[in-house]
Motif scaffolding. Structure first.
Motif, PDB file in Angstrom:
ATOM      1  N   ALA A   5       5.029  -8.413 -36.866  1.00 42.13           N
ATOM      2  CA  ALA A   5       6.254  -7.885 -36.890  1.00 42.13           C
ATOM      3  C   ALA A   5       6.028  -6.688 -36.718  1.00 42.13           C
ATOM      4  CB  ALA A   5       6.037  -8.014 -38.737  1.00 42.13           C
ATOM      5  N   SER A   6       5.203  -5.208 -36.299  1.00 47.90           N
ATOM      6  CA  SER A   6       4.927  -4.369 -35.750  1.00 47.90           C
ATOM      7  C   SER A   6       5.847  -4.346 -34.229  1.00 47.90           C
ATOM      8  CB  SER A   6       4.091  -3.461 -35.981  1.00 47.90           C
ATOM      9  OG  SER A   6       3.416  -4.241 -34.520  1.00 47.90           O
ATOM     10  N   ASP A   7       6.923  -2.802 -34.419  1.00 46.51           N
ATOM     11  CA  ASP A   7       7.839  -3.017 -32.706  1.00 46.51           C
ATOM     12  C   ASP A   7       7.065  -3.563 -31.423  1.00 46.51           C
ATOM     13  OD1 ASP A   7      10.012  -2.531 -34.038  1.00 46.51           O
ATOM     14  OD2 ASP A   7       9.836  -0.666 -34.354  1.00 46.51           O
ATOM     15  N   ILE A   8       5.261  -2.695 -31.945  1.00 42.96           N
ATOM     16  CA  ILE A   8       4.553  -2.472 -30.778  1.00 42.96           C
ATOM     17  C   ILE A   8       4.233  -3.776 -30.321  1.00 42.96           C
ATOM     18  CG2 ILE A   8       2.364  -2.068 -30.451  1.00 42.96           C
ATOM     19  CD1 ILE A   8       2.472  -0.043 -32.031  1.00 42.96           C
ATOM     20  N   HIS A   9       4.120  -5.019 -31.176  1.00 36.40           N
ATOM     21  CA  HIS A   9       3.957  -6.497 -31.688  1.00 36.40           C
ATOM     22  C   HIS A   9       4.944  -7.072 -30.620  1.00 36.40           C
ATOM     23  CE1 HIS A   9       0.514  -7.371 -33.750  1.00 36.40           C
ATOM     24  NE2 HIS A   9       0.072  -6.317 -32.804  1.00 36.40           N
ATOM     25  N   ILE A  10       5.952  -6.654 -31.368  1.00 33.55           N
ATOM     26  CA  ILE A  10       7.301  -7.110 -30.942  1.00 33.55           C
ATOM     27  C   ILE A  10       8.202  -7.232 -29.850  1.00 33.55           C
ATOM     28  CG2 ILE A  10      10.149  -7.533 -31.332  1.00 33.55           C
ATOM     29  CD1 ILE A  10       9.327  -6.502 -34.233  1.00 33.55           C
ATOM     30  N   ARG A  11       7.765  -5.675 -29.160  1.00 33.24           N
ATOM     31  CA  ARG A  11       7.963  -5.353 -27.586  1.00 33.24           C
ATOM     32  C   ARG A  11       6.829  -5.653 -27.120  1.00 33.24           C
ATOM     33  NH1 ARG A  11       8.431   0.332 -28.881  1.00 33.24           N
ATOM     34  NH2 ARG A  11      10.356   0.543 -30.012  1.00 33.24           N
ATOM     35  N   ASN A  12       5.692  -5.402 -27.025  1.00 34.57           N
ATOM     36  CA  ASN A  12       4.822  -5.261 -25.998  1.00 34.57           C
ATOM     37  C   ASN A  12       3.845  -7.077 -25.886  1.00 34.57           C
ATOM     38  OD1 ASN A  12       5.101  -2.984 -26.201  1.00 34.57           O
ATOM     39  ND2 ASN A  12       3.505  -1.981 -26.873  1.00 34.57           N
ATOM     40  N   LYS A  13       3.995  -7.672 -27.231  1.00 40.88           N
ATOM     41  CA  LYS A  13       3.321  -9.260 -27.204  1.00 40.88           C
ATOM     42  C   LYS A  13       4.270 -10.028 -26.847  1.00 40.88           C
ATOM     43  CE  LYS A  13       0.631 -11.439 -30.589  1.00 40.88           C
ATOM     44  NZ  LYS A  13       0.312 -11.610 -31.665  1.00 40.88           N
ATOM     45  N   PHE A  14       5.773  -9.786 -27.664  1.00 37.24           N
ATOM     46  CA  PHE A  14       6.489 -11.543 -27.796  1.00 37.24           C
ATOM     47  C   PHE A  14       7.720 -10.944 -26.550  1.00 37.24           C
ATOM     48  CE2 PHE A  14       4.421 -11.391 -31.815  1.00 37.24           C
ATOM     49  CZ  PHE A  14       3.861 -12.383 -31.262  1.00 37.24           C
ATOM     50  N   ASN A  15       8.040  -9.048 -26.263  1.00 32.89           N
ATOM     51  CA  ASN A  15       9.289  -9.011 -25.585  1.00 32.89           C
ATOM     52  C   ASN A  15       9.905  -9.983 -25.960  1.00 32.89           C
ATOM     53  OD1 ASN A  15      10.193  -8.193 -24.018  1.00 32.89           O
ATOM     54  ND2 ASN A  15      10.090  -9.591 -21.969  1.00 32.89           N
ATOM     55  N   SER A  16      10.032  -9.473 -27.367  1.00 36.75           N
ATOM     56  CA  SER A  16      11.332  -9.959 -28.379  1.00 36.75           C
ATOM     57  C   SER A  16      12.209  -8.940 -29.353  1.00 36.75           C
ATOM     58  CB  SER A  16      10.729 -10.875 -28.997  1.00 36.75           C
ATOM     59  OG  SER A  16      12.152 -11.672 -30.208  1.00 36.75           O
ATOM     60  N   THR A  17      12.798  -9.090 -29.849  1.00 36.96           N
ATOM     61  CA  THR A  17      13.591  -7.858 -31.215  1.00 36.96           C
ATOM     62  C   THR A  17      13.453  -8.441 -32.461  1.00 36.96           C
ATOM     63  OG1 THR A  17      15.991  -9.468 -31.133  1.00 36.96           O
ATOM     64  CG2 THR A  17      15.441  -8.064 -29.572  1.00 36.96           C
ATOM     65  N   ARG A  18      13.493  -7.674 -32.936  1.00 35.50           N
ATOM     66  CA  ARG A  18      13.533  -7.788 -34.597  1.00 35.50           C
ATOM     67  C   ARG A  18      14.335  -9.088 -35.168  1.00 35.50           C
ATOM     68  NH1 ARG A  18      13.849  -1.543 -37.346  1.00 35.50           N
ATOM     69  NH2 ARG A  18      11.834  -0.513 -36.326  1.00 35.50           N
ATOM     70  N   GLU A  19      15.575  -9.127 -34.779  1.00 34.82           N
ATOM     71  CA  GLU A  19      16.334 -10.610 -34.944  1.00 34.82           C
ATOM     72  C   GLU A  19      15.403 -11.440 -34.249  1.00 34.82           C
ATOM     73  OE1 GLU A  19      17.487  -7.573 -33.395  1.00 34.82           O
ATOM     74  OE2 GLU A  19      18.456  -6.884 -34.680  1.00 34.82           O
ATOM     75  N   LEU A  20      15.179 -11.482 -34.078  1.00 32.15           N
ATOM     76  CA  LEU A  20      14.571 -12.941 -33.001  1.00 32.15           C
ATOM     77  C   LEU A  20      13.451 -13.123 -33.752  1.00 32.15           C
ATOM     78  CD1 LEU A  20      15.352 -13.211 -28.892  1.00 32.15           C
ATOM     79  CD2 LEU A  20      16.543 -14.269 -30.648  1.00 32.15           C
ATOM     80  N   ILE A  21      12.832 -12.302 -33.705  1.00 31.42           N
ATOM     81  CA  ILE A  21      11.219 -12.593 -35.018  1.00 31.42           C
ATOM     82  C   ILE A  21      11.533 -13.059 -35.948  1.00 31.42           C
ATOM     83  CG2 ILE A  21       9.157 -11.325 -35.316  1.00 31.42           C
ATOM     84  CD1 ILE A  21       8.714 -11.851 -32.413  1.00 31.42           C
ATOM     85  N   LEU A  22      12.361 -12.450 -36.354  1.00 28.80           N
ATOM     86  CA  LEU A  22      12.547 -13.130 -38.084  1.00 28.80           C
ATOM     87  C   LEU A  22      13.136 -14.773 -37.998  1.00 28.80           C
ATOM     88  CD1 LEU A  22      14.460 -10.953 -41.058  1.00 28.80           C
ATOM     89  CD2 LEU A  22      15.212 -12.611 -40.616  1.00 28.80           C
ATOM     90  N   GLU A  23      13.955 -14.923 -37.332  1.00 22.38           N
ATOM     91  CA  GLU A  23      14.832 -16.221 -37.078  1.00 22.38           C
ATOM     92  C   GLU A  23      13.115 -17.081 -36.717  1.00 22.38           C
ATOM     93  OE1 GLU A  23      17.477 -16.736 -34.060  1.00 22.38           O
ATOM     94  OE2 GLU A  23      18.845 -14.885 -35.180  1.00 22.38           O
TER      95      GLU A  23
END
Ligand code: KIV
Ligand code: ZN
Length: 382
Positions: free
Chosen positions: A102-120
């Motif tokens: 849920a952190s931007d660090i994980h969203i960017r560096n682990k999933f190469n994703s965005t907050r919106e996509l992670i929420l979905e």
């Protein structure tokens, strides 16, 4: 009336991630049965998709355990959730624990994703888990470093999707107690459907703050704590079950309670240490070898006058046989007299003085003086 804190034990999952501590299914069942007797509410039994062995362990633990909820971990992925759901098919009460960074660090560096996509993805995972079990816990990994508004938005969305528990982990053990407590408070104040779920605390001990952070979490409204026996777990470990349980028990002013049978704490700690090949550090709170040992003269004298001078709990209450008076070169006459009396010797003041001087001479060399050494000293003085 005290409010109940639910004890979610993850010794068999996060605890078992410690290198060299892997358990066979049979060993896991033995520990799970002890955790049931200890009175934990939830046993996180494993991560079924991770290996056939872990899949089997979750199945066998589900068959062997009656009272606690059996929980299986998954990432927010269909195949993980399917494995967890299948492994829980024999559980009387089963829970899937699914989640994503849920952190931007994980969203960017682990999933190469965005907050919106992670929420979905989070919402989809919870909905899929609900097709297997009613009880679904969502973990917002690295919540400790996540943006607070996003964390609240994510919590709101997964509860709306059916999550019964939302876990706010300090995955990297980064937070300070006040900071972590404020996060939990913020969630309670900013998530309108929060009353439909239990907020759970899962802290790691990288700064030695896991227990303090967990207590800050419950003092700000969380009602489930995720803990391990002896605080074992990834890197510096997880919050230790025995520390949180005894802190809650001793601090009645918190108005909280657990259903843990504290007299089982020491035996279960020993079992986990032995089976997982993880020695308990001597000064470990509650269950360490020195937790009820008194060695300096000032402390020994005070303890022998009244145990409450230097003990905040009775060792019997946590399953430890008795307190001990350890004789070293820092010990005083009172402790020496006490140990000699236990051996059946009694001396007047001047005899004790003489003996004390020979005792100090030996203790300076030998570090710790045992009963055999005392008998030798008495014989030499005769
Ligand atoms: O530390 C963590 O974030 C975890 C999750 C899988 C719950 O162990
Ligand atoms: Zn963890």
């Amino acid at each position: 009336m005290s409010e109940r804190i639910y004890i979610f034990d993850t010794t068999l999952r996060d605890g078992e991630q410690v290198p060299g501590s892997q358990l066979t299914t049979e060993e896991k069942i033995t520990i799970a049965k002890e955790l049931e007797i200890l009175g934990v509410d939830i046993i996180e039994a494993g991560f079924p998709v991770s290996s056939p062995g872990d899949f089997r362990s979750v199945i066998e633990i589900s068959k062997a355990i009656r009272e606690p909820i059996i929980c299986a971990l998954s990432r927010a992925k269909k195949e993980d959730i399917d494995a967890a759901g299948q492994a829980l098919k024999y559980a009387r009460l089963g829970r899937i624990h699914t989640g994503i960074g849920a952190s931007d660090i994980h969203i960017r560096n682990k999933f190469n994703s965005t907050r919106e996509l992670i929420l979905e993805q989070a919402v989809a995972a919870v909905k899929h888990a609900k097709t297997y079990v009613e009880d679904v816990e969502f973990y917002a990994e690295d919540a400790g470093r996540a943006d607070l508004q996003y964390l609240a938005q994510l919590t709101q969305a997964v509860i709306a999707a059916g999550a019964t528990v939302v876990n706010i982990p300090d995955t990297t053990g980064y937070c300070l107690p006040d900071e972590y407590g404020q996060k939990i408070k913020y969630i309670y104040e900013n998530v309108s459907n929060v009353h439909k779920a239990t907020i759970s605390i899962h802290c790691h001990n990288d700064l030695g703050l896991a227990t303090a952070n967990t207590l800050a979490g419950v003092m700000n409204g969380a009602r489930q704590v995720e803990v391990t026996m002896n605080g074992i777990g990834e890197r510096a470990g997880n919050t230790s079950l025995e520390e949180v349980v005894m802190a809650i028990r001793l601090h009645k002013e918190l108005g909280l309670e657990t259903t843990i049978n504290a007299k089982r704490l020491f035996p279960v700690s020993q079992l986990v240490s032995k089976m997982m090949r993880m020695p308990v550090q001597a000064n470990k709170a509650i269950v360490g070898r020195n937790a009820f040992a008194h060695s300096s003269g000032i402390h020994q004298d005070g303890f022998l006058k009244h145990s409450e001078n230097y003990e905040i709990m009775n060792p019997h209450d946590v399953g430890v046989d008795k307190s001990s008076i350890v004789l070293t070169a820092r010990s005083g006459r009172h402790a020496l007299k006490h140990r000699l009396e236990n051996l059946g010797y009694s001396f007047d003041k001047s005899e004790l003085d003489t003996l004390y001087h020979s005792f100090l001479a030996v203790a300076d060399i030998k570090k710790e003086i045992n009963d055999g050494d005392l008998v030798d000293l008495v014989k030499a003085a005769a």
